[in-house]
Motif scaffolding. Structure first.
Motif, PDB file in Angstrom:
ATOM      1  N   LEU A 180      -2.267   9.484   1.344  1.00 54.79           N
ATOM      2  CA  LEU A 180      -1.985   8.291   2.166  1.00 54.79           C
ATOM      3  C   LEU A 180      -0.415   7.947   2.048  1.00 54.79           C
ATOM      4  CD1 LEU A 180      -5.175   5.832   1.419  1.00 54.79           C
ATOM      5  CD2 LEU A 180      -3.982   6.325   3.702  1.00 54.79           C
ATOM      6  N   ALA A 181       0.148   6.819   2.766  1.00 52.98           N
ATOM      7  CA  ALA A 181       1.366   6.712   2.720  1.00 52.98           C
ATOM      8  C   ALA A 181       1.884   6.149   1.231  1.00 52.98           C
ATOM      9  CB  ALA A 181       2.141   5.862   3.771  1.00 52.98           C
ATOM     10  N   TRP A 229      -0.693   3.712  -6.688  1.00 52.72           N
ATOM     11  CA  TRP A 229      -0.337   4.623  -5.346  1.00 52.72           C
ATOM     12  C   TRP A 229      -1.157   5.690  -5.647  1.00 52.72           C
ATOM     13  CZ3 TRP A 229       2.043   2.721  -1.273  1.00 52.72           C
ATOM     14  CH2 TRP A 229       3.155   1.835  -1.458  1.00 52.72           C
ATOM     15  N   SER A 230      -1.749   5.926  -4.371  1.00 51.95           N
ATOM     16  CA  SER A 230      -2.852   6.926  -4.113  1.00 51.95           C
ATOM     17  C   SER A 230      -2.485   8.321  -4.768  1.00 51.95           C
ATOM     18  CB  SER A 230      -3.540   7.068  -2.828  1.00 51.95           C
ATOM     19  OG  SER A 230      -4.386   8.292  -2.688  1.00 51.95           O
ATOM     20  N   ASP A 231      -1.218   8.810  -4.412  1.00 52.45           N
ATOM     21  CA  ASP A 231      -0.632   9.742  -5.005  1.00 52.45           C
ATOM     22  C   ASP A 231      -0.134   9.956  -6.541  1.00 52.45           C
ATOM     23  OD1 ASP A 231       1.811   8.698  -4.859  1.00 52.45           O
ATOM     24  OD2 ASP A 231       2.886  10.049  -3.378  1.00 52.45           O
ATOM     25  N   GLY A 232      -0.482   8.825  -7.355  1.00 51.64           N
ATOM     26  CA  GLY A 232      -0.063   8.612  -8.638  1.00 51.64           C
ATOM     27  C   GLY A 232       1.382   8.312  -8.776  1.00 51.64           C
ATOM     28  N   SER A 233       2.324   8.172  -7.573  1.00 55.02           N
ATOM     29  CA  SER A 233       3.602   7.762  -7.766  1.00 55.02           C
ATOM     30  C   SER A 233       3.698   6.300  -8.724  1.00 55.02           C
ATOM     31  CB  SER A 233       4.282   7.582  -6.505  1.00 55.02           C
ATOM     32  OG  SER A 233       4.414   8.874  -5.715  1.00 55.02           O
ATOM     33  N   SER A 234       4.890   6.298  -9.355  1.00 57.82           N
ATOM     34  CA  SER A 234       5.140   5.002 -10.149  1.00 57.82           C
ATOM     35  C   SER A 234       5.320   3.868  -9.314  1.00 57.82           C
ATOM     36  CB  SER A 234       6.272   5.394 -10.865  1.00 57.82           C
ATOM     37  OG  SER A 234       6.793   4.029 -11.604  1.00 57.82           O
ATOM     38  N   PHE A 235       4.685   2.694  -9.636  1.00 59.61           N
ATOM     39  CA  PHE A 235       4.797   1.508  -8.704  1.00 59.61           C
ATOM     40  C   PHE A 235       5.817   0.549  -9.227  1.00 59.61           C
ATOM     41  CE2 PHE A 235       3.722  -2.720  -7.681  1.00 59.61           C
ATOM     42  CZ  PHE A 235       3.433  -2.666  -6.274  1.00 59.61           C
ATOM     43  N   SER A 236       6.964   1.074  -8.652  1.00 62.13           N
ATOM     44  CA  SER A 236       8.141  -0.054  -9.117  1.00 62.13           C
ATOM     45  C   SER A 236       8.689  -0.972  -7.916  1.00 62.13           C
ATOM     46  CB  SER A 236       9.067   0.821  -9.698  1.00 62.13           C
ATOM     47  OG  SER A 236       9.711   1.793  -8.758  1.00 62.13           O
ATOM     48  N   PHE A 237       8.929  -0.231  -7.120  1.00 64.45           N
ATOM     49  CA  PHE A 237       9.451  -0.930  -5.615  1.00 64.45           C
ATOM     50  C   PHE A 237       8.281  -1.765  -5.002  1.00 64.45           C
ATOM     51  CE2 PHE A 237       9.847  -1.007  -0.862  1.00 64.45           C
ATOM     52  CZ  PHE A 237      11.157  -1.774  -0.929  1.00 64.45           C
ATOM     53  N   VAL A 256      -2.286  -1.375   8.961  1.00 63.78           N
ATOM     54  CA  VAL A 256      -2.472  -0.060   8.777  1.00 63.78           C
ATOM     55  C   VAL A 256      -2.622   0.050   7.140  1.00 63.78           C
ATOM     56  CG1 VAL A 256      -1.368   0.924  10.713  1.00 63.78           C
ATOM     57  CG2 VAL A 256      -0.103   0.700   8.855  1.00 63.78           C
ATOM     58  N   TRP A 257      -3.611   0.924   7.011  1.00 64.52           N
ATOM     59  CA  TRP A 257      -3.863   1.362   5.276  1.00 64.52           C
ATOM     60  C   TRP A 257      -2.621   2.048   4.969  1.00 64.52           C
ATOM     61  CZ3 TRP A 257      -7.083  -1.416   3.262  1.00 64.52           C
ATOM     62  CH2 TRP A 257      -8.242  -1.718   3.601  1.00 64.52           C
ATOM     63  N   ILE A 258      -2.395   1.864   3.590  1.00 63.81           N
ATOM     64  CA  ILE A 258      -1.211   2.807   3.023  1.00 63.81           C
ATOM     65  C   ILE A 258      -1.881   2.980   1.633  1.00 63.81           C
ATOM     66  CG2 ILE A 258       0.769   1.851   4.127  1.00 63.81           C
ATOM     67  CD1 ILE A 258       1.273   0.065   1.727  1.00 63.81           C
ATOM     68  N   GLY A 259      -1.201   3.832   0.725  1.00 64.90           N
ATOM     69  CA  GLY A 259      -1.736   4.354  -0.256  1.00 64.90           C
ATOM     70  C   GLY A 259      -2.099   3.301  -1.486  1.00 64.90           C
ATOM     71  N   LEU A 260      -1.483   2.072  -1.429  1.00 62.95           N
ATOM     72  CA  LEU A 260      -1.715   1.001  -2.447  1.00 62.95           C
ATOM     73  C   LEU A 260      -3.504   0.768  -2.765  1.00 62.95           C
ATOM     74  CD1 LEU A 260       1.112  -1.614  -1.793  1.00 62.95           C
ATOM     75  CD2 LEU A 260       1.072   0.028  -3.923  1.00 62.95           C
ATOM     76  N   TYR A 261      -3.497   0.432  -4.205  1.00 63.69           N
ATOM     77  CA  TYR A 261      -4.789  -0.018  -4.613  1.00 63.69           C
ATOM     78  C   TYR A 261      -4.686  -0.705  -5.834  1.00 63.69           C
ATOM     79  CZ  TYR A 261      -5.691   4.019  -7.720  1.00 63.69           C
ATOM     80  OH  TYR A 261      -5.941   4.923  -8.710  1.00 63.69           O
ATOM     81  N   SER A 262      -5.701  -1.693  -6.004  1.00 67.19           N
ATOM     82  CA  SER A 262      -5.504  -2.226  -7.525  1.00 67.19           C
ATOM     83  C   SER A 262      -7.134  -2.524  -7.756  1.00 67.19           C
ATOM     84  CB  SER A 262      -4.865  -3.577  -7.256  1.00 67.19           C
ATOM     85  OG  SER A 262      -4.905  -4.180  -8.722  1.00 67.19           O
ATOM     86  N   LYS A 263      -7.363  -2.215  -8.999  1.00 71.28           N
ATOM     87  CA  LYS A 263      -8.549  -2.715  -9.608  1.00 71.28           C
ATOM     88  C   LYS A 263      -8.580  -4.239 -10.157  1.00 71.28           C
ATOM     89  CE  LYS A 263      -9.432   1.948 -10.895  1.00 71.28           C
ATOM     90  NZ  LYS A 263      -9.962   2.926 -12.149  1.00 71.28           N
ATOM     91  N   LEU A 264      -9.396  -5.125  -9.762  1.00 68.58           N
ATOM     92  CA  LEU A 264      -9.364  -6.409 -10.229  1.00 68.58           C
ATOM     93  C   LEU A 264     -10.212  -6.707 -11.377  1.00 68.58           C
ATOM     94  CD1 LEU A 264      -9.401  -8.239  -6.771  1.00 68.58           C
ATOM     95  CD2 LEU A 264      -7.554  -7.351  -7.848  1.00 68.58           C
TER      96      LEU A 264
END
Length: 343
Positions: A62-63, A216-224, A87-95
């Motif tokens: 996912l993007a 991110w779904s692909d494991g990328s660092s979430f900074s931006f 549209v769905w992108i690759g973000l997700y979060s556990k609450l």
């Protein structure tokens, strides 16, 4: 050894300006290009997990969107289509909501949210405040200053104390722990109403907070970050997924992951570039074709990339037909001969 020409190639994601600055200090000249994610719009509604599976099977994932240039690349993806919604992108979060004192006993899952809360209205709404006058809880940026409710009793027999000095949530936690026991844990309606009576008006921090991590779904660092400022209803969800809203310039919001939406995948194109460099070693006795020397040079290049925060770049030497990487520059030798003949 006179000036030598050598070649290196590999995946490259550097801008020309960045890479030229990198090698100029080494006395080299290089040309490069920038590689962005290639996005693919799939106009077939699926839930987030289904979309993720599809993208991993057909493309890469996912993007993922990691900078402003990729925001523009992402938005341009939709120009050929008559689609302008979510549209769905690759973000997700556990609450994962937790109490500051670590309480996990009876009533630990109790919540008294205000209507339409929690809503992650703006970035960093990860801490919880209780209102007065029968105004229940809401999530708020942890950096805000509120009064605080501390507990000065046992976990199962709390004694609540209000501190009227305003402070942010981390400082409130520290203050309660240093002067009392901890920030207040509320396990039922009676305790929640007691707090609201003490607050009377305005807001006060309690001990509830949540995991700040977004992935991110692909494991990328979430900074931006490119969040939409507005309600993002989280309600009692334990998992939320990322949506890009094209009506809001592609800014991100959070939805229940079981919604059916179109989605965007991305793929990575591997581009092999031949990069021509001209070097003049300070020590003429150095053999640039020595494996140890070549390895050391590559390491210096890679280290420079890392110090500038550039990722995803692999440099490799390319051998020519004779098996060598470096060759003396014939033009330089001819120039020297001409200079000698003139003397």
């Amino acid at each position: 050894m006179s000036n030598s020409v050598y070649y290196c190639g590999g995946k490259n994601s550097l801008s020309r300006l960045t890479f030229n600055k990198l090698v100029s200090s080494l006395g080299c000249h290089i040309f490069s290009a920038r590689l962005l994610h290639q996005y693919h719009f799939v106009d077939e509604p699926m839930n987030w997990t289904e979309a993720q599976t599809y993208c991993r099977k057909k493309h890469t994932d996912l993007a993922t969107i990691e900078n402003g240039e990729e925001v523009m690349q992402f938005r341009n993806t939709f120009l050929p289509f008559e689609y302008n919604s979510k549209v769905w992108i690759g973000l997700y979060s556990k609450l994962n909501w937790e109490w500051s004192d670590g309480y996990e006993g009876p009533g630990a899952d109790y919540k008294k949210w205000k209507v339409n809360e929690p809503n992650f209205y703006i970035d960093n709404e990860l801490c919880v405040a209780s209102g007065g006058n029968n105004d229940p809880w809401h999530d708020d940026p942890c950096s805000k200053n509120h009064r605080i409710i501390c507990n000065n009793g046992a976990k199962l027999d709390p004694k609540f104390i209000i501190v009227k000095e305003g402070m942010n949530w981390p400082n409130a936690q520290k203050y309660c722990r240093e002067n009392f026991v901890d920030l207040a844990t509320l396990r039922n309606d009676n305790e929640s109403l007691e707090i609201q009576t003490m607050v009377e008006n305005g807001w006060a921090w309690i001990g509830l907070f949540r995991d700040p991590h977004i992935y991110w779904s692909d494991g990328s660092s979430f900074s931006f970050k490119y969040w939409f400022t507005g309600p993002k209803p989280l309600n009692s969800l334990s998992l939320v997924c990322g949506v890009a809203d094209l009506q809001a310039s592609g800014k991100w919001t959070l939805f229940p992951c079981d919604r059916k939406l179109p989605f965007v995948c991305y793929s990575t194109r591997v581009i092999r570039q031949v990069v021509k460099l001209r070097m003049k070693p300070g020590d003429s006795s150095v053999d640039l074709n020595d494996p140890a020397v070549k390895e050391d040079l590559l390491k210096k290049f890679q280290d420079r990339l890392k110090t500038r925060g550039v990722k995803g770049v692999t440099l490799k030497w390319i051998k020519q037909s004779d098996g060598k990487v470096f060759h003396k520059d014939g033009k330089s030798s001819q120039k020297k001969k001409r200079n000698k003949s003139e003397l």
